[in-house]
Design a protein around this motif. Structure first.
Motif, PDB file in Angstrom:
ATOM      1  N   SER A  91       0.812  -1.217   0.000  1.00  0.00           N
ATOM      2  CA  SER A  91       0.000   0.000   0.000  1.00  0.00           C
ATOM      3  C   SER A  91       0.847   1.271   0.000  1.00  0.00           C
ATOM      4  O   SER A  91       0.302   2.371  -0.007  1.00  0.00           O
ATOM      5  CB  SER A  91      -0.918   0.010   1.226  1.00  0.00           C
ATOM      6  N   GLN A  92       2.174   1.108   0.042  1.00  0.00           N
ATOM      7  CA  GLN A  92       3.050   2.260   0.151  1.00  0.00           C
ATOM      8  C   GLN A  92       4.001   2.342  -1.042  1.00  0.00           C
ATOM      9  O   GLN A  92       4.215   1.370  -1.751  1.00  0.00           O
ATOM     10  CB  GLN A  92       3.867   2.171   1.444  1.00  0.00           C
ATOM     11  N   GLN A 116       5.292   7.539   0.349  1.00  0.00           N
ATOM     12  CA  GLN A 116       3.917   7.920   0.044  1.00  0.00           C
ATOM     13  C   GLN A 116       3.010   6.766   0.449  1.00  0.00           C
ATOM     14  O   GLN A 116       3.422   5.608   0.430  1.00  0.00           O
ATOM     15  CB  GLN A 116       3.714   8.173  -1.456  1.00  0.00           C
ATOM     16  N   GLY A 117       1.773   7.067   0.804  1.00  0.00           N
ATOM     17  CA  GLY A 117       0.814   6.014   1.135  1.00  0.00           C
ATOM     18  C   GLY A 117      -0.285   6.539   2.040  1.00  0.00           C
ATOM     19  O   GLY A 117      -0.137   7.586   2.689  1.00  0.00           O
ATOM     20  N   ASP A 118      -1.396   5.803   2.087  1.00  0.00           N
ATOM     21  CA  ASP A 118      -2.521   6.233   2.918  1.00  0.00           C
ATOM     22  C   ASP A 118      -2.203   6.185   4.409  1.00  0.00           C
ATOM     23  O   ASP A 118      -2.929   6.767   5.223  1.00  0.00           O
ATOM     24  CB  ASP A 118      -3.746   5.349   2.632  1.00  0.00           C
ATOM     25  N   ASN A 119      -1.133   5.478   4.772  1.00  0.00           N
ATOM     26  CA  ASN A 119      -0.740   5.397   6.179  1.00  0.00           C
ATOM     27  C   ASN A 119       0.045   6.621   6.654  1.00  0.00           C
ATOM     28  O   ASN A 119       0.297   6.783   7.843  1.00  0.00           O
ATOM     29  CB  ASN A 119       0.125   4.161   6.409  1.00  0.00           C
ATOM     30  N   ARG A 122      -1.094  13.415   8.220  1.00  0.00           N
ATOM     31  CA  ARG A 122      -1.332  14.697   7.553  1.00  0.00           C
ATOM     32  C   ARG A 122      -0.292  15.744   7.921  1.00  0.00           C
ATOM     33  O   ARG A 122      -0.071  16.694   7.181  1.00  0.00           O
ATOM     34  CB  ARG A 122      -2.720  15.226   7.928  1.00  0.00           C
TER      35      ARG A 122
END
Length: 286
Positions: A91-92, A116-119, A122
């Motif tokens: 996922s990364q 980069q990744g949803d984990n 912010r």
């Protein structure tokens, strides 16, 4: 049982020592999972396969400090063991970047690890400038970036390289020691310090530089091993200076041997080298 080993860089000596102690009680050598993660990426970035054992490559220590992962035999005089942190999670996305030019580097080159990744978080709460600098980095080119994603990246501040599709972590940018225009990883010097004298507590030596009249100079602060409180440190200090000069070509201007528990640690138990340097400059140890 799975033991996730996430210190940076992972020590194969620590893994082997633990395995030797607990193998008689049934601990599998496959239990150890060298991994890489950081809080800004929700603690997980990479690990080895479920059925894999910790894997080591031996590299030329001097070339590694110069930014090149060059394989050597384990008997080479400058050999240093690097433990693989396995494959980056699906996922990364991970790219190794020259921190000065912000350009991606090919496999076998040491650079800063960008993610980069949803984990990825912010940003830092209430710290917009630090958030912009760390979480919104942009590559100069996407030539070696997985997927060629042109978006923003997380700058980890960690150094590493890719080899055979796996990620290896070599240290922190902020901890790199530079003396006479030559770079050194502090953990390599600290390992030499521990080997130089039996009164040094293994894993509890910190190497860093301080400004002098002719540039940066190397200082070592090391904790005493158990039952050595009354041992005169004079010979140990000379042995440390001699060993570091011989192994790394760097003179040590000062060695402080301090009581156990004196060197600051992070909340996760790692050496806090910058805090140790601050204490040294503040005269904590005389």
């Amino acid at each position: 049982v799975v033991l996730i080993v996430g210190s940076e860089p992972v020590s194969i000596e620590a893994i082997r020592t633990f395995q030797d102690a607990f193998a008689p009680f049934g601990l599998s050598p496959n239990a150890f999972k060298p991994s890489y993660g950081l809080a800004e990426a929700t603690l997980f970035v990479s690990t080895i396969e479920p059925d894999a054992q910790a894997r080591v490559v031996h590299l030329d220590r001097r070339r590694l400090a110069d930014g090149w992962a060059v394989r050597v035999d384990d008997g080479h005089p400058r050999a240093t063991a690097q433990v693989s942190c396995g494959h980056v999670a699906r996922s990364q996305r991970c790219v190794i970047v020259d921190p000065e030019t912000r350009s991606p580097l090919p496999d076998g080159r040491v650079g800063e690890i960008w993610l980069q990744g949803d984990n990825v978080g912010r940003g830092y709460w209430g710290r917009p400038e630090a958030t912009r600098r760390t979480f919104h980095a942009q590559l100069r080119t996407t030539g070696h970036a997985p997927g060629g994603d042109p978006g923003t990246w997380l700058r980890t501040g960690d150094l590493g390289f890719r080899l055979d599709g796996e990620l290896f972590v070599t240290g922190r940018i902020a901890d790199i020691i530079t003396v006479d225009a030559r770079s050194h990883y502090p953990q390599h010097i600290e390992a030499t310090v521990a080997e130089a004298s039996a009164i040094i507590r293994r894993g509890y030596a910190a190497a860093f530089t301080v400004a002098g009249d002719t540039g940066e100079s190397l200082v070592v602060v090391a904790e005493r091993a158990a039952n050595t409180a009354r041992v005169d440190p004079t010979s140990a200090i000379e042995a440390i200076k001699s060993a570091v000069l011989s192994e790394h070509g760097v003179p040590v201007v000062d060695v402080r041997i301090v009581p156990a528990g004196s060197i600051p640690r992070t909340t996760s138990g790692k050496l806090a080298r910058r805090a140790c340097r601050t204490d040294y400059l503040a005269g904590v140890w005389g």
